[in-house]
Structures are given as C-alpha cells and as structure tokens.
Design an enzyme around this catalytic site. Structure first.
Site, mmCIF file in Angstrom:
data_model
loop_
_atom_site.group_PDB
_atom_site.id
_atom_site.type_symbol
_atom_site.label_atom_id
_atom_site.label_comp_id
_atom_site.label_asym_id
_atom_site.label_seq_id
_atom_site.Cartn_x
_atom_site.Cartn_y
_atom_site.Cartn_z
ATOM 1 N N ASN A 17 0.852 -1.184 0.000
ATOM 2 C CA ASN A 17 0.000 0.000 0.000
ATOM 3 C C ASN A 17 0.898 1.248 0.000
ATOM 4 O OD1 ASN A 17 -1.427 2.270 1.094
ATOM 5 N ND2 ASN A 17 -3.051 0.895 1.746
ATOM 6 N N ASP A 64 -0.126 4.483 -0.136
ATOM 7 C CA ASP A 64 -0.854 5.716 0.206
ATOM 8 C C ASP A 64 0.027 6.761 0.902
ATOM 9 O OD1 ASP A 64 -3.144 4.565 -0.743
ATOM 10 O OD2 ASP A 64 -3.986 4.114 1.221
ATOM 11 N N HIS A 65 0.890 6.274 1.792
ATOM 12 C CA HIS A 65 1.657 7.236 2.592
ATOM 13 C C HIS A 65 2.661 8.034 1.773
ATOM 14 C CE1 HIS A 65 -0.329 6.362 6.155
ATOM 15 N NE2 HIS A 65 0.482 5.482 6.716
ATOM 16 N N ARG A 85 2.842 18.949 1.618
ATOM 17 C CA ARG A 85 3.349 20.226 1.117
ATOM 18 C C ARG A 85 2.635 20.722 -0.136
ATOM 19 N NH1 ARG A 85 9.368 22.328 1.158
ATOM 20 N NH2 ARG A 85 8.796 22.156 3.334
ATOM 21 N N HIS A 138 -5.648 3.640 -1.809
ATOM 22 C CA HIS A 138 -6.962 3.969 -1.239
ATOM 23 C C HIS A 138 -7.263 5.421 -1.593
ATOM 24 C CE1 HIS A 138 -9.569 4.041 2.715
ATOM 25 N NE2 HIS A 138 -10.259 4.409 1.639
ATOM 26 N N ARG A 178 -9.543 8.113 -0.747
ATOM 27 C CA ARG A 178 -10.547 8.410 0.278
ATOM 28 C C ARG A 178 -11.455 9.537 -0.185
ATOM 29 N NH1 ARG A 178 -8.815 6.275 5.543
ATOM 30 N NH2 ARG A 178 -10.591 7.426 6.339
ATOM 31 N N ARG A 198 -7.374 12.782 1.073
ATOM 32 C CA ARG A 198 -6.285 13.267 1.926
ATOM 33 C C ARG A 198 -4.916 12.785 1.462
ATOM 34 N NH1 ARG A 198 -7.370 9.823 7.381
ATOM 35 N NH2 ARG A 198 -9.385 10.810 7.137
ATOM 36 N N HIS A 199 -4.883 11.656 0.730
ATOM 37 C CA HIS A 199 -3.580 11.247 0.189
ATOM 38 C C HIS A 199 -3.683 10.986 -1.316
ATOM 39 C CE1 HIS A 199 -5.324 7.414 1.445
ATOM 40 N NE2 HIS A 199 -4.956 7.542 2.700
ATOM 41 N N GLU A 240 -8.719 0.353 -2.783
ATOM 42 C CA GLU A 240 -9.558 0.377 -1.582
ATOM 43 C C GLU A 240 -10.510 1.551 -1.693
ATOM 44 O OE1 GLU A 240 -7.029 0.742 1.786
ATOM 45 O OE2 GLU A 240 -6.139 -1.226 1.509
ATOM 46 N N THR A 299 -6.727 6.343 10.065
ATOM 47 C CA THR A 299 -6.643 5.325 9.027
ATOM 48 C C THR A 299 -7.890 4.463 9.198
ATOM 49 O OG1 THR A 299 -5.307 3.497 8.177
ATOM 50 C CG2 THR A 299 -5.213 3.875 10.545
ATOM 51 N N THR A 300 -8.025 3.414 8.368
ATOM 52 C CA THR A 300 -9.251 2.621 8.451
ATOM 53 C C THR A 300 -9.279 1.887 9.789
ATOM 54 O OG1 THR A 300 -8.901 2.295 6.099
ATOM 55 C CG2 THR A 300 -10.696 1.071 7.097
ATOM 56 N N GLU A 336 -10.697 -9.442 3.415
ATOM 57 C CA GLU A 336 -9.426 -9.071 4.031
ATOM 58 C C GLU A 336 -9.714 -8.930 5.522
ATOM 59 O OE1 GLU A 336 -7.036 -6.014 2.157
ATOM 60 O OE2 GLU A 336 -6.317 -5.346 4.127
ATOM 61 N N HIS A 373 -3.570 -4.525 7.842
ATOM 62 C CA HIS A 373 -3.635 -3.425 8.820
ATOM 63 C C HIS A 373 -2.703 -3.700 9.999
ATOM 64 C CE1 HIS A 373 -5.668 0.379 9.680
ATOM 65 N NE2 HIS A 373 -5.136 0.158 10.857
ATOM 66 N N GLY A 374 -1.718 -2.849 10.117
ATOM 67 C CA GLY A 374 -0.820 -2.924 11.267
ATOM 68 C C GLY A 374 0.197 -4.053 11.205
ATOM 69 N N GLY A 409 1.224 -1.418 4.412
ATOM 70 C CA GLY A 409 1.582 -0.076 3.981
ATOM 71 C C GLY A 409 2.530 0.613 4.935
ATOM 72 N N HIS A 410 2.012 1.014 6.077
ATOM 73 C CA HIS A 410 2.723 1.918 6.979
ATOM 74 C C HIS A 410 4.134 1.436 7.320
ATOM 75 C CE1 HIS A 410 2.664 5.109 10.100
ATOM 76 N NE2 HIS A 410 3.582 4.314 10.632
HETATM 77 N N1 PXP Z 1 -5.771 -2.948 4.299
HETATM 78 C C1 PXP Z 1 -6.697 -1.977 4.387
HETATM 79 C C2 PXP Z 1 -8.091 -2.287 3.959
HETATM 80 C C3 PXP Z 1 -6.359 -0.687 4.841
HETATM 81 O O1 PXP Z 1 -7.296 0.265 4.915
HETATM 82 C C4 PXP Z 1 -5.030 -0.422 5.196
HETATM 83 C C5 PXP Z 1 -4.643 0.935 5.660
HETATM 84 O O2 PXP Z 1 -4.768 1.848 4.631
HETATM 85 C C6 PXP Z 1 -4.087 -1.471 5.059
HETATM 86 C C7 PXP Z 1 -4.492 -2.714 4.635
HETATM 87 C C8 PXP Z 1 -2.648 -1.251 5.362
HETATM 88 O O3 PXP Z 1 -2.479 -1.032 6.723
HETATM 89 P P1 PXP Z 1 -1.071 -0.539 7.254
HETATM 90 O O4 PXP Z 1 -0.791 0.778 6.609
HETATM 91 O O5 PXP Z 1 -1.274 -0.461 8.721
HETATM 92 O O6 PXP Z 1 -0.063 -1.591 6.858
#
Ligand code: PXP
Length: 244
Positions: free
Chosen positions: A8, A10-11, A19, A51, A53, A57-58, A78, A108-109, A159, A198-199, A220-221
């Site tokens: 992912n 997004d970040h 900026r 994603h 949104r 925002r991103h 997403e 985040t979600t 998921e 997620h996480g 992602g993160h």
């Molecule tokens: N899956 C979904 C559906 C999400 O919304 C996110 C966060 O955007 C992720 C996975 C990735 O999560 P993380 O950034 O914590 O790895």
C-alpha cells in the site's frame, strides 16, 4: 502456497500532500506514488494497493488513473461504498476493489466494514463491480457473522482486519490470533480467498504463521516507514524475505 504481498503506497501521497496539496500541478511535487509503485514491484511486491478516500487526503483520482495506466501488476483499489467511488473504480478499472468503511475523522481505516448490517448497499456494489469484471474483497473484522455475510453476498475475497492483533499486548495477542484463525477457517470453508491487512509489520508478521489459509497480506505503513531508512526496494525485499 506462498503468501502474496500487496504494498500500500498511500503514505507516499500523504507526504506529497503535506506540502503540495494546494499546488497539485507544481513541477516540484514529490515524492511520486507512481515511482514508489515501480520500486515496490522491483522489491518483489505482488500487487499494489491504493486507497482513494472521500476527502482525498492522500491519493488523488489522477494518481489512481496514472498508476493504473503505468503498471501492469494487479492493482487493488480500496474504497468506501459510495456512488462516487464506484464510478471512480469503473474509470480506473483495477483488478480488485477492497470495500472499506470510511469516516472522515479517522486517522486510518479503524474497523472492518459492517457487511452484516449493510447487506443491501454492499451487495449492490459487489454486483456492479463484478459485472464489470472487477473482483471484490471486503475488509472485515475477524468475526464469524461478518465472514458469513461476505460469503452470502458473493464476494470473492475477504481481508481480515489485523489491527486488533497488531495492537494487542501480552495475553491478548494469543486471543487475537485465535480470532483470526477462526475467521480464516470459516472464510476458507465458505470458498472465500482470505487476505489480511492493517498494522502488519516486520516484527508481528511471523506470528501470523499460526493462522491458516492466508493468501495475501496488504501492508503499507511499516514498509513506507522502513523505506525511509533503507529505500523502498529494500524495504519490500525485506518484508518478502520474512514472508518466505
Ligand atoms: N488494508 C486496508 C483495507 C487498509 O485500509 C489499510 C490501511 O490503509 C491497510 C491494509 C494497510 O495497513 P497498514 O498501513 O497499517 O499496513
């Protein structure tokens, strides 16, 4: 079978928007989400997740369209269950969409989609996507009711939200793994592809080996954070190595 890695990005757009949100056409706008996709794929990512949104925002719509145009790897979009996002998905034409809940205030979600109590709108969205050849994943909490509702509505994938697992401490970790285990078994038995996201990070990913049937992790993160130290290609490569 080897578990696939969806990265992912997004970040990367989060940082650019910090900026350049008000200067979208600036030649200085950086970093580039598209270049991050190229790097992630070079590092061994099996698919790319973005994603868009409602508050943009991103990721912006033009990011999604450009990434779709330029990469041939599977793209997972997403999105919230809204008319606006369905029409964007039909323009972008990703291989998969992952339907997620969205509230403006969340960082985040923060929880899974409540498929069981939103059957009609989720079902309509699933049918509309599938009619266009787009597969559908539902981002849900690892609860039996939600998994069964996802299967009944005809989604191809779920998921499982691993946020509670990732945030658990001490004895709660085993309980969260047990929840994921139970949900994954039920999903698999119902014929769903079972993914997780997620996480998930470089430390806790090993613990997920205890859960059967996972086909893909969406991360992602943690990868983007690691990329700040070692670069994106290497960050993805390291995560892939842990998965093997
Ligand atoms: N899956 C979904 C559906 C999400 O919304 C996110 C966060 O955007 C992720 C996975 C990735 O999560 P993380 O950034 O914590 O790895």
């Amino acid at each position: 079978m080897a578990i696939l890695l969806g990265v992912n990005v997004d970040h990367v757009a989060t940082l650019r928007q910090a900026r350049y949100a008000l200067l979208p056409n600036s030649p200085n706008a950086e970093p580039s989400p598209l270049e991050a996709c190229y790097d992630a794929l070079e590092g061994g990512a099996d698919s790319i997740t973005i994603h868009v949104r409602a508050d943009r925002r991103h990721m912006q719509d033009r990011d999604a369209l450009l990434i779709r145009e330029k990469i041939s790897a599977p793209l997972n979009l997403e999105m919230g269950v809204t008319d606006e996002m369905m029409s964007l998905a039909l323009q972008v034409r990703p291989e998969f969409v992952c339907l997620v809940p969205e509230t403006r205030e969340e960082v985040t979600t923060e929880g899974g989609l409540d498929v069981a109590s939103r059957r009609r709108e989720v079902g309509n969205c699933i049918r509309m996507m599938q009619k266009e050849g787009i597969k559908v994943s539902l981002f849900i909490d690892p609860d039996q009711t939600q998994v069964e509702a996802a299967a009944e509505l005809g989604a191809e994938m779920v998921e499982l939200h691993t946020g509670c697992f990732a945030n658990a401490i001490g004895g709660d970790v085993a309980a969260e793994i047990e929840r994921l285990h139970h949900a994954a078994v039920i999903g698999h038995q119902a014929g769903l592809q079972v993914n997780a996201g997620h996480g998930i990070n470089y430390q806790n990913i090993r613990l997920l080996d205890a859960v059967p049937h996972f086909a893909e992790y969406n991360i992602g993160h943690s990868i983007i954070a690691r990329a700040m130290r070692v670069g994106m290609v290497q960050a993805v490569r390291e995560m892939k190595m842990l998965m093997q």
